[in-house]
Design a protein around this motif. Structure first.
Motif, PDB file in Angstrom:
ATOM      1  N   ASN A  65      49.102  30.499  36.548  1.00  0.00           N
ATOM      2  CA  ASN A  65      49.657  31.549  37.408  1.00  0.00           C
ATOM      3  C   ASN A  65      49.202  32.908  36.890  1.00  0.00           C
ATOM      4  O   ASN A  65      49.315  33.212  35.704  1.00  0.00           O
ATOM      5  CB  ASN A  65      51.193  31.464  37.417  1.00  0.00           C
ATOM      6  CG  ASN A  65      51.770  32.302  38.534  1.00  0.00           C
ATOM      7  OD1 ASN A  65      51.540  33.505  38.595  1.00  0.00           O
ATOM      8  ND2 ASN A  65      52.502  31.667  39.424  1.00  0.00           N
ATOM      9  N   LEU A  66      48.666  33.727  37.784  1.00  0.00           N
ATOM     10  CA  LEU A  66      48.102  35.018  37.365  1.00  0.00           C
ATOM     11  C   LEU A  66      49.150  35.931  36.728  1.00  0.00           C
ATOM     12  O   LEU A  66      48.818  36.745  35.865  1.00  0.00           O
ATOM     13  CB  LEU A  66      47.455  35.716  38.563  1.00  0.00           C
ATOM     14  CG  LEU A  66      46.001  35.361  38.844  1.00  0.00           C
ATOM     15  CD1 LEU A  66      45.540  36.045  40.134  1.00  0.00           C
ATOM     16  CD2 LEU A  66      45.096  35.791  37.694  1.00  0.00           C
ATOM     17  N   LYS A  90      57.760  34.460  46.440  1.00  0.00           N
ATOM     18  CA  LYS A  90      56.511  34.590  47.195  1.00  0.00           C
ATOM     19  C   LYS A  90      56.791  34.772  48.677  1.00  0.00           C
ATOM     20  O   LYS A  90      57.532  34.009  49.275  1.00  0.00           O
ATOM     21  CB  LYS A  90      55.622  33.332  47.037  1.00  0.00           C
ATOM     22  CG  LYS A  90      55.046  33.069  45.701  1.00  0.00           C
ATOM     23  CD  LYS A  90      53.755  33.734  45.293  1.00  0.00           C
ATOM     24  CE  LYS A  90      52.687  34.128  46.216  1.00  0.00           C
ATOM     25  NZ  LYS A  90      51.821  35.183  45.567  1.00  0.00           N
ATOM     26  N   ALA A  95      46.237  31.959  48.775  1.00  0.00           N
ATOM     27  CA  ALA A  95      44.819  31.703  49.100  1.00  0.00           C
ATOM     28  C   ALA A  95      44.537  32.066  50.557  1.00  0.00           C
ATOM     29  O   ALA A  95      43.963  31.299  51.323  1.00  0.00           O
ATOM     30  CB  ALA A  95      44.454  30.246  48.813  1.00  0.00           C
ATOM     31  N   ALA A  96      44.945  33.272  50.917  1.00  0.00           N
ATOM     32  CA  ALA A  96      44.871  33.705  52.316  1.00  0.00           C
ATOM     33  C   ALA A  96      44.028  34.964  52.507  1.00  0.00           C
ATOM     34  O   ALA A  96      43.920  35.470  53.613  1.00  0.00           O
ATOM     35  CB  ALA A  96      46.290  33.948  52.835  1.00  0.00           C
ATOM     36  N   GLY A  97      43.465  35.505  51.407  1.00  0.00           N
ATOM     37  CA  GLY A  97      42.658  36.729  51.523  1.00  0.00           C
ATOM     38  C   GLY A  97      43.488  37.994  51.472  1.00  0.00           C
ATOM     39  O   GLY A  97      43.003  39.084  51.759  1.00  0.00           O
ATOM     40  N   LEU A  98      44.768  37.854  51.058  1.00  0.00           N
ATOM     41  CA  LEU A  98      45.672  39.011  51.036  1.00  0.00           C
ATOM     42  C   LEU A  98      45.994  39.476  49.619  1.00  0.00           C
ATOM     43  O   LEU A  98      46.830  40.361  49.421  1.00  0.00           O
ATOM     44  CB  LEU A  98      46.968  38.668  51.788  1.00  0.00           C
ATOM     45  CG  LEU A  98      46.778  38.352  53.287  1.00  0.00           C
ATOM     46  CD1 LEU A  98      48.078  37.812  53.898  1.00  0.00           C
ATOM     47  CD2 LEU A  98      46.325  39.600  54.048  1.00  0.00           C
ATOM     48  N   GLY A  99      45.342  38.860  48.639  1.00  0.00           N
ATOM     49  CA  GLY A  99      45.464  39.332  47.249  1.00  0.00           C
ATOM     50  C   GLY A  99      46.828  39.127  46.621  1.00  0.00           C
ATOM     51  O   GLY A  99      47.217  39.902  45.748  1.00  0.00           O
ATOM     52  N   GLY A 101      48.095  36.789  44.490  1.00  0.00           N
ATOM     53  CA  GLY A 101      48.095  36.496  43.050  1.00  0.00           C
ATOM     54  C   GLY A 101      47.788  37.756  42.254  1.00  0.00           C
ATOM     55  O   GLY A 101      48.430  38.036  41.234  1.00  0.00           O
ATOM     56  N   ASP A 104      50.820  40.007  42.168  1.00  0.00           N
ATOM     57  CA  ASP A 104      51.832  39.533  41.203  1.00  0.00           C
ATOM     58  C   ASP A 104      51.429  39.901  39.779  1.00  0.00           C
ATOM     59  O   ASP A 104      52.262  40.313  38.969  1.00  0.00           O
ATOM     60  CB  ASP A 104      52.008  38.009  41.303  1.00  0.00           C
ATOM     61  CG  ASP A 104      52.578  37.578  42.651  1.00  0.00           C
ATOM     62  OD1 ASP A 104      53.086  38.440  43.397  1.00  0.00           O
ATOM     63  OD2 ASP A 104      52.513  36.365  42.948  1.00  0.00           O
ATOM     64  N   ASP A 135      40.485  41.782  41.986  1.00  0.00           N
ATOM     65  CA  ASP A 135      41.349  42.580  42.865  1.00  0.00           C
ATOM     66  C   ASP A 135      42.521  43.219  42.121  1.00  0.00           C
ATOM     67  O   ASP A 135      43.293  43.971  42.719  1.00  0.00           O
ATOM     68  CB  ASP A 135      41.935  41.695  43.992  1.00  0.00           C
ATOM     69  CG  ASP A 135      40.898  41.365  45.050  1.00  0.00           C
ATOM     70  OD1 ASP A 135      39.827  41.998  45.051  1.00  0.00           O
ATOM     71  OD2 ASP A 135      41.175  40.466  45.871  1.00  0.00           O
ATOM     72  N   THR A 177      38.633  31.395  47.537  1.00  0.00           N
ATOM     73  CA  THR A 177      37.722  32.545  47.438  1.00  0.00           C
ATOM     74  C   THR A 177      36.377  32.078  46.874  1.00  0.00           C
ATOM     75  O   THR A 177      35.312  32.423  47.376  1.00  0.00           O
ATOM     76  CB  THR A 177      38.344  33.611  46.496  1.00  0.00           C
ATOM     77  OG1 THR A 177      39.626  33.951  47.014  1.00  0.00           O
ATOM     78  CG2 THR A 177      37.490  34.860  46.406  1.00  0.00           C
TER      79      THR A 177
HETATM   80  P1  ATP Z   1      41.882  37.154  46.588  1.00  0.00           P
HETATM   81  O1  ATP Z   1      42.523  38.062  45.559  1.00  0.00           O
HETATM   82  O2  ATP Z   1      40.632  36.518  46.080  1.00  0.00           O
HETATM   83  O3  ATP Z   1      41.777  37.749  47.948  1.00  0.00           O
HETATM   84  P2  ATP Z   1      43.708  35.341  47.811  1.00  0.00           P
HETATM   85  O4  ATP Z   1      44.608  36.374  48.337  1.00  0.00           O
HETATM   86  O5  ATP Z   1      42.806  34.679  48.804  1.00  0.00           O
HETATM   87  O6  ATP Z   1      42.865  35.917  46.643  1.00  0.00           O
HETATM   88  P3  ATP Z   1      45.789  34.282  46.143  1.00  0.00           P
HETATM   89  O7  ATP Z   1      47.011  34.077  46.963  1.00  0.00           O
HETATM   90  O8  ATP Z   1      45.761  35.417  45.215  1.00  0.00           O
HETATM   91  O9  ATP Z   1      44.527  34.242  47.106  1.00  0.00           O
HETATM   92  O10 ATP Z   1      45.547  32.907  45.373  1.00  0.00           O
HETATM   93  C1  ATP Z   1      44.297  32.494  44.904  1.00  0.00           C
HETATM   94  C2  ATP Z   1      44.508  31.320  43.942  1.00  0.00           C
HETATM   95  O11 ATP Z   1      45.165  31.810  42.790  1.00  0.00           O
HETATM   96  C3  ATP Z   1      45.384  30.236  44.531  1.00  0.00           C
HETATM   97  O12 ATP Z   1      44.624  29.096  44.700  1.00  0.00           O
HETATM   98  C4  ATP Z   1      46.502  30.026  43.542  1.00  0.00           C
HETATM   99  O13 ATP Z   1      46.594  28.699  43.125  1.00  0.00           O
HETATM  100  C5  ATP Z   1      46.153  30.886  42.333  1.00  0.00           C
HETATM  101  N1  ATP Z   1      47.295  31.702  41.851  1.00  0.00           N
HETATM  102  C6  ATP Z   1      47.557  31.974  40.590  1.00  0.00           C
HETATM  103  N2  ATP Z   1      48.653  32.740  40.461  1.00  0.00           N
HETATM  104  C7  ATP Z   1      49.088  33.004  41.693  1.00  0.00           C
HETATM  105  C8  ATP Z   1      50.193  33.745  42.204  1.00  0.00           C
HETATM  106  N3  ATP Z   1      51.051  34.381  41.410  1.00  0.00           N
HETATM  107  N4  ATP Z   1      50.343  33.808  43.530  1.00  0.00           N
HETATM  108  C9  ATP Z   1      49.451  33.185  44.352  1.00  0.00           C
HETATM  109  N5  ATP Z   1      48.411  32.447  43.911  1.00  0.00           N
HETATM  110  C10 ATP Z   1      48.219  32.346  42.598  1.00  0.00           C
END
Ligand code: ATP
Length: 291
Positions: A65-66, A90, A95-99, A101, A104, A135, A177
């Motif tokens: 987890n980040l 949450k 993993a939706a492109g909305l950043g 992780g 957090d 990001d 991503t």
């Molecule tokens: P990006 O920052 O590349 O746009 P994203 O928004 O597409 O990322 P996130 O929701 O940040 O995606 O999650 C990307 C991956 O990070 C997920 O597969 C998830 O398992 C992992 N992850 C680690 N910590 C977290 C967190 N606190 N919240 C969400 N995802 C997390």
């Protein structure tokens, strides 16, 4: 003592992705915008150890987890003795492109720094954030910014452009991503229109801005998940001045001039079974002071 703050999501109003750098990251350029969709991060300082709970739980080991990684890095970088209990609620889809992780992780770093008497300057915190993910420096800064390099070069932009957003994605879909970037074939040259977008934002010219927005990853993401194209079309049919993929997707955002229109469209898309939410840009930035 319990400290808490919202961890705000972002959209990429524009995203240019060029070739791979020698460090394995792609060279990017982006106009990023913080929005008012947020997770909630709470921390309680402990004498030692790290604990993390996520609601709903993410199916990943704790130390992936980040936010957990951010806490580990904070204590390593400051050599402080201490620990924290971290609780994340949450709301940003994963993993939706909305950043989500990255948001957090940024919120965790800021809260721990507050809780431990600000041993790190905002600039040092951003540098630390950059070690966690591309990001994260922007997620710490917030507001609107021109982001370059692999994400570590963040220049805040001030504007008062007022627009409304509808975010939508097919329920239960994710895009990694890494997978999207791996499949993406960098273009020789991306159009150099970032400064025109910034100019349109600064002059509150939504029509011009809408005509300029782009995302280099959109075509690749649409090939991987064709429903992205349907959502874009749906948002345009419902009156969005522009509809674009955010980051590596699969979330698409539509831009609307009127708030009531955005709320109506979000309701319509929810009725059609999409995950959707109406959101607003958050314009104010946290300004890092140089040491
Ligand atoms: P990006 O920052 O590349 O746009 P994203 O928004 O597409 O990322 P996130 O929701 O940040 O995606 O999650 C990307 C991956 O990070 C997920 O597969 C998830 O398992 C992992 N992850 C680690 N910590 C977290 C967190 N606190 N919240 C969400 N995802 C997390």
């Amino acid at each position: 003592m319990i400290l808490q703050r919202p961890a705000l999501a972002k959209v990429n109003l524009a995203l240019s992705v060029r070739g791979l750098r020698s460090d394995g990251y792609h060279q990017i350029e982006s106009v990023m915008q913080t929005i008012d969709l947020a997770d909630e991060v709470r921390i309680r300082p402990l004498r030692w150890g790290l604990r993390l709970t996520c609601h709903p739980s993410l199916s990943i080991p704790l130390d992936r987890n980040l936010a957990y990684k951010a806490a580990e890095l904070f204590f390593r970088a400051t050599s402080l003795r201490g620990g924290a209990e971290i609780v994340i609620r949450k709301r940003i889809p994963v993993a939706a492109g909305l950043g989500g992780g990255s948001a957090d992780a940024a919120a965790t770093l800021i809260l721990l720094n507050d809780a431990y008497g600000n041993p790190l300057s905002p600039m040092q915190l951003e540098e630390l954030g950059g070690q966690l993910g591309s990001d994260v420096p922007f997620a710490m800064r917030q507001g609107t910014a021109w982001v370059a390099g692999r994400g570590e070069q963040v220049t805040s932009l001030t504007h008062s452009c007022s627009f409304h957003l509808v975010l939508a994605k097919p329920v239960g879909t994710f895009l990694s991503t890494r997978d999207v970037y791996t499949r993406y074939q960098p273009k020789e040259e991306s159009p150099n229109i970032m400064s025109a977008i910034v100019k349109a934002l600064k002059s509150n010219d939504i029509a011009t801005m809408a005509g300029l927005l782009f995302n280099d990853l959109e075509e690749t993401a649409c090939r991987m998940l064709p429903s992205i194209a349907s959502i874009k079309q749906e948002l345009r049919q419902q009156g969005a001045v522009v509809a674009l993929l955010s980051g590596s997707g699969p979330t698409v955002f539509g831009v609307f001039q009127q708030e009531n229109e955005a709320v109506r469209v979000a309701q319509t898309l929810a009725g059609k079974g999409y995950w959707t939410v109406a959101a607003h840009p958050v314009l104010s930035a946290n300004s890092p002071d140089e040491e």
